[in-house]
Design a protein around this motif. Structure first.
Motif, PDB file in Angstrom:
ATOM      1  N   ALA A   1      60.638  19.660  64.198  1.00  0.00           N
ATOM      2  CA  ALA A   1      59.213  19.487  63.647  1.00  0.00           C
ATOM      3  C   ALA A   1      58.406  19.401  65.013  1.00  0.00           C
ATOM      4  O   ALA A   1      57.365  20.058  64.923  1.00  0.00           O
TER       5      ALA A   1
ATOM      6  N   SER B   1      57.743  22.864  66.533  1.00  0.00           N
ATOM      7  CA  SER B   1      58.031  23.870  65.707  1.00  0.00           C
ATOM      8  C   SER B   1      57.327  25.196  66.031  1.00  0.00           C
ATOM      9  O   SER B   1      57.940  26.293  65.948  1.00  0.00           O
TER      10      SER B   1
ATOM     11  N   ASP C   1      69.040  27.910  64.224  1.00  0.00           N
ATOM     12  CA  ASP C   1      69.535  28.094  63.147  1.00  0.00           C
ATOM     13  C   ASP C   1      69.688  29.634  62.532  1.00  0.00           C
ATOM     14  O   ASP C   1      70.383  29.639  61.930  1.00  0.00           O
TER      15      ASP C   1
ATOM     16  N   SER D   1      60.851  29.998  56.453  1.00  0.00           N
ATOM     17  CA  SER D   1      61.311  28.650  56.989  1.00  0.00           C
ATOM     18  C   SER D   1      60.234  27.991  57.795  1.00  0.00           C
ATOM     19  O   SER D   1      59.953  27.062  57.480  1.00  0.00           O
ATOM     20  N   PHE D   2      59.706  28.906  58.851  1.00  0.00           N
ATOM     21  CA  PHE D   2      58.359  28.283  59.663  1.00  0.00           C
ATOM     22  C   PHE D   2      57.160  27.936  58.586  1.00  0.00           C
ATOM     23  O   PHE D   2      56.396  27.187  59.069  1.00  0.00           O
ATOM     24  N   LYS D   3      56.881  28.862  57.846  1.00  0.00           N
ATOM     25  CA  LYS D   3      55.790  28.372  56.829  1.00  0.00           C
ATOM     26  C   LYS D   3      56.152  27.306  55.997  1.00  0.00           C
ATOM     27  O   LYS D   3      55.389  26.395  55.667  1.00  0.00           O
ATOM     28  N   ASN D   4      57.267  27.349  55.215  1.00  0.00           N
ATOM     29  CA  ASN D   4      57.434  26.338  54.307  1.00  0.00           C
ATOM     30  C   ASN D   4      58.036  24.907  54.498  1.00  0.00           C
ATOM     31  O   ASN D   4      57.408  23.983  54.241  1.00  0.00           O
ATOM     32  N   ASP D   5      58.707  25.204  55.644  1.00  0.00           N
ATOM     33  CA  ASP D   5      59.380  23.805  56.318  1.00  0.00           C
ATOM     34  C   ASP D   5      58.682  23.158  57.087  1.00  0.00           C
ATOM     35  O   ASP D   5      58.595  22.097  57.240  1.00  0.00           O
ATOM     36  N   PHE D   6      57.817  23.915  58.171  1.00  0.00           N
ATOM     37  CA  PHE D   6      56.836  23.381  59.229  1.00  0.00           C
ATOM     38  C   PHE D   6      55.625  23.432  58.912  1.00  0.00           C
ATOM     39  O   PHE D   6      54.776  22.830  59.771  1.00  0.00           O
TER      40      PHE D   6
END
Length: 381
Positions: free
Chosen positions: A93, A96, A180, A323-328
């Motif tokens: 995070a 990111s 990942d 992943s980088f849009k939604n998780d971070f």
């Protein structure tokens, strides 16, 4: 009066002697979570010799004695070390923005061939972060750090206690991953991703916690993995570990340096990135041969797995972006992905003739990246 005069002369002589023997005006504490003797620590020492010879700075290098790999990022942030070898994927995070290109490293070993995925990723990562990614810089500032260049490991291979000859052999295996995308690669083919710090790999393999470690070959020596590795499958999953700030400096320390010292660090930092990357590349060949002589089975890349991996990387782009849009919560991910992918292809061309030459790669990094950074303003706002 004679006594006083002698004392003054003695002090003057001592000062002259210290100057002539190269007493440094500023010593920076540098933490690295590798033990002594590996490609990384020896490269840092090379850089330090250059720093001492050409500036009034030097490093006091703490090899796995001040901070381990996971402790280094917050340790540099909090000033326990002035600088350090920061592995950004340990803190997904906080870093990111920089972890996005690091997670795209498998692009370096598909499509256009390259002789060193590490050289490609070192150049692409460094250019992206220093010249194109204000969001990356903002995150480093938030962590009270300044980024001074990435490195790239040789392509990732599989160090295993059980052999991997085919896609079927991956099924059911517990596979350590630090990236990942590589963890997803293992799961895609039926393996189980296991996340453990690099300093714990030896124990995990020796106790059967993992069957394989996806990592670059020089870690055989860096982490003494020769003893627990019985089989090595080359070329898989490919890519490189490039989520590294090879010379991240505490921001307060950086701002406390003189303008000349900051300019010197920017001038010499390309050598640090180049030396580590090239020495890593050379160490991969050396350590594979050492393993072979020690009786470790060396398995060439199975052709069907190479083709399947290329298809996986193509399809995984959607997963990385999501992943980088939604998780971070990264903004403009599609545009960033395309920019980074283009930089990776660009650096395949730039490094094809210099991937094993430290001086040539240093000059390439300096010309293409570091010369475009203003030492008067970089990290000062």
């Amino acid at each position: 009066m004679k006594t006083k005069t002698k004392a003054i002369l003695a002090v003057a002589a001592t000062c002259s002697l210290l100057a002539s023997t190269g007493l440094r005006a500023e010593t920076l504490r540098y933490a690295i979570g590798f033990p002594p003797g590996g490609a990384v620590t020896e490269s840092i020492k090379e850089f330090n010799e250059k720093l001492k010879a050409e500036t009034d700075l030097e490093l006091k290098i703490y090899e796995l004695s001040l901070l381990n790999l996971k402790e280094t990022p917050p340790g540099v942030r909090d000033g326990l070390a002035d600088a350090g070898y920061v592995l950004m994927p340990y803190y997904p995070a906080e870093y990111s923005e920089s972890n996005l290109p690091a997670n795209m490293s498998m692009l370096a070993t598909v499509s256009t061939p390259t002789k060193s995925s590490g050289a490609v990723m070192a150049g692409a990562m460094t250019e992206y972060i220093m010249l194109h990614c204000e969001d990356c810089q903002a995150q480093f500032t938030a962590e009270n750090q300044l980024f001074l260049g990435a490195i790239g490991t040789p392509e990732y291979v599989q160090l295993c206690t059980k052999p991997v000859h085919t896609i079927e052999d991956i099924k059911g295996k517990k596979m350590r991953s630090s990236v990942d995308a590589m963890g997803r690669w293992a799961e895609h083919f039926g393996g189980t991703k296991v996340s453990i710090p690099a300093n714990d790999i030896y124990e995990a393999m020796s106790q059967g916690v993992v069957d394989c470690t996806m990592i670059s070959a020089p870690e055989l020596g860096n982490f003494q993995l020769f003893d627990v590795t019985k089989h090595i499958t080359l070329g898989l999953p490919g890519g490189s570990f490039a989520g590294v700030g090879a010379m991240n400096i505490n921001l307060d320390t950086w701002r406390g340096l003189s303008a000349e010292q900051r300019a010197d660090m920017l001038r010499l930092a390309p050598y640090n990135s180049a030396a580590i990357t090239v020495n890593y590349h050379l160490a991969a060949t050396r350590d594979i041969e050492i393993a072979r002589k020690n009786g470790t089975e060396i398995i060439e890349t199975p052709a069907d797995m190479a083709k399947a991996t290329e298809e996986f990387v193509k399809n995984d782009a959607t997963v990385i972006k999501a992943s980088f849009k939604n998780d971070f919560g990264l903004q403009n991910v599609d545009e960033k992905y395309e920019l980074i992918a283009g930089l990776i292809e660009r650096w395949k061309g730039l490094t094809k003739d210099v991937y094993d030459d430290k001086d040539a790669m240093t000059e390439l990094f300096r010309t293409e990246i570091f010369s475009k950074v203003d030492p008067a303003t970089y990290g000062m706002n």
